[in-house]
Design an enzyme around this catalytic site. Structure first.
Site, PDB file in Angstrom:
ATOM      1  CE1 TYR A 183     107.642  22.931 103.643  1.00 19.00           C
ATOM      2  CE2 TYR A 183     109.606  23.038 104.952  1.00 19.00           C
ATOM      3  CZ  TYR A 183     108.277  23.670 104.432  1.00 19.00           C
ATOM      4  OH  TYR A 183     107.889  24.790 105.127  1.00 19.00           O
ATOM      5  CB  CYS A 209      98.508  29.697 110.351  1.00 17.39           C
ATOM      6  SG  CYS A 209      97.156  29.612 109.364  1.00 17.39           S
ATOM      7  CB  CYS A 245     101.859  28.161 104.812  1.00 11.89           C
ATOM      8  SG  CYS A 245     102.083  27.104 106.040  1.00 11.89           S
ATOM      9  CD  GLU A 251     104.234  24.512 101.592  1.00 12.68           C
ATOM     10  OE1 GLU A 251     103.347  25.014 102.310  1.00 12.68           O
ATOM     11  OE2 GLU A 251     105.543  25.071 101.794  1.00 12.68           O
ATOM     12  CG  ASP A 300     104.693  32.063 103.990  1.00 10.99           C
ATOM     13  OD1 ASP A 300     105.489  32.250 104.637  1.00 10.99           O
ATOM     14  OD2 ASP A 300     103.536  31.542 104.522  1.00 10.99           O
ATOM     15  CE1 TYR A 303     104.930  28.427 101.543  1.00  6.41           C
ATOM     16  CE2 TYR A 303     106.568  30.067 100.586  1.00  6.41           C
ATOM     17  CZ  TYR A 303     106.124  29.155 101.382  1.00  6.41           C
ATOM     18  OH  TYR A 303     107.180  28.465 102.470  1.00  6.41           O
ATOM     19  CB  CYS A 323      83.011  33.184  98.295  1.00  5.75           C
ATOM     20  SG  CYS A 323      82.783  32.435  96.518  1.00  5.75           S
TER      21      CYS A 323
END
Length: 216
Positions: A84, A199, A53, A96, A131, A136, A208
């Site tokens: 959208y 979210c 998202c 997205e 999602d 996604y 990382c």
């Protein structure tokens, strides 16, 4: 059984036709008060990331020092100037994405990659958390060969630490940047305008190793 099947990418011949007219774009960023569209000042580099998202993905970057501006939109597919609803149908091929413009004197592309990898789970294929859909998918769209090399090196380095922590194979697509289509105005900086908004992003909790991402 059909509910558990991995979403499939549409091909160019089956994608929606779209339209010639771009969607309207706000002039200024709602948080950073910088232009959403270029041309950007000298020294500002751009990159495009898909992390699920785009509301949460964009916020990660606008909160980062050295980022000049951000915007959300659609990229990686076939349909020109999609809406959208069209992207969510899975019939455009687009993901997205967040467009990130950063001051190369104040931040590095490697730092942007670290935020990308740590900000979502890049092992989930055509989904991110709850999602589900090709829109996604995890995606890096590079602007030049130096970004490509850095993105590939960071993927390889992060795969090693993910595997050591018991996670699966990275499914992130790394591809040249084509057209970026700005999303509708209400999506831009959505979580600044709607602080309690949805979210769905969640990282793996694995750091990382930035020092390993810069190619020789």
């Amino acid at each position: 059984m059909l509910l558990n099947r991995e979403p499939r990418m549409v091909d160019a011949s089956s994608a929606l036709p779209g339209r010639a007219t771009p969607l309207p774009v706000p002039a200024r960023h709602a948080v950073l008060d910088a232009p959403l569209q270029g041309p950007f000042p000298l020294g500002v580099q751009t990159t495009i990331f898909g992390m699920g998202c785009f509301w949460g993905a964009e916020r990660i970057f606008w909160e980062t020092a050295g980022v000049y501006t951000t915007a959300v939109g659609y990229a990686g597919g076939f349909t020109p100037n999609p809406t959208y609803e069209e992207v969510c149908s899975g019939s455009t091929g687009h993901a997205e994405v967040a467009l990130v413009a950063f001051d190369s004197d104040a931040a590095s592309y490697e730092q942007m990659l670290k935020l990308f990898w740590e900000g979502h789970d890049p092992t989930q294929g055509m989904r991110q958390g709850n999602d589900v859909g090709t829109q996604y998918r995890s995606l890096i769209l590079w602007r030049d060969d130096s970004q490509r090399r850095a993105a590939e090196a960071s993927r390889d380095a992060y795969q090693q630490v993910l595997a050591a922590a018991g996670h699966g194979q990275i499914t992130t697509e790394i591809a040249p940047a084509g057209d970026f289509y700005y999303a509708e105005s209400y999506h831009q900086q959505y979580l600044a305008k709607n602080p309690g908004g949805y979210c769905g992003l969640g990282g793996t909790g694995v750091a990382c190793p930035v020092g390993l991402t810069r190619p020789a």
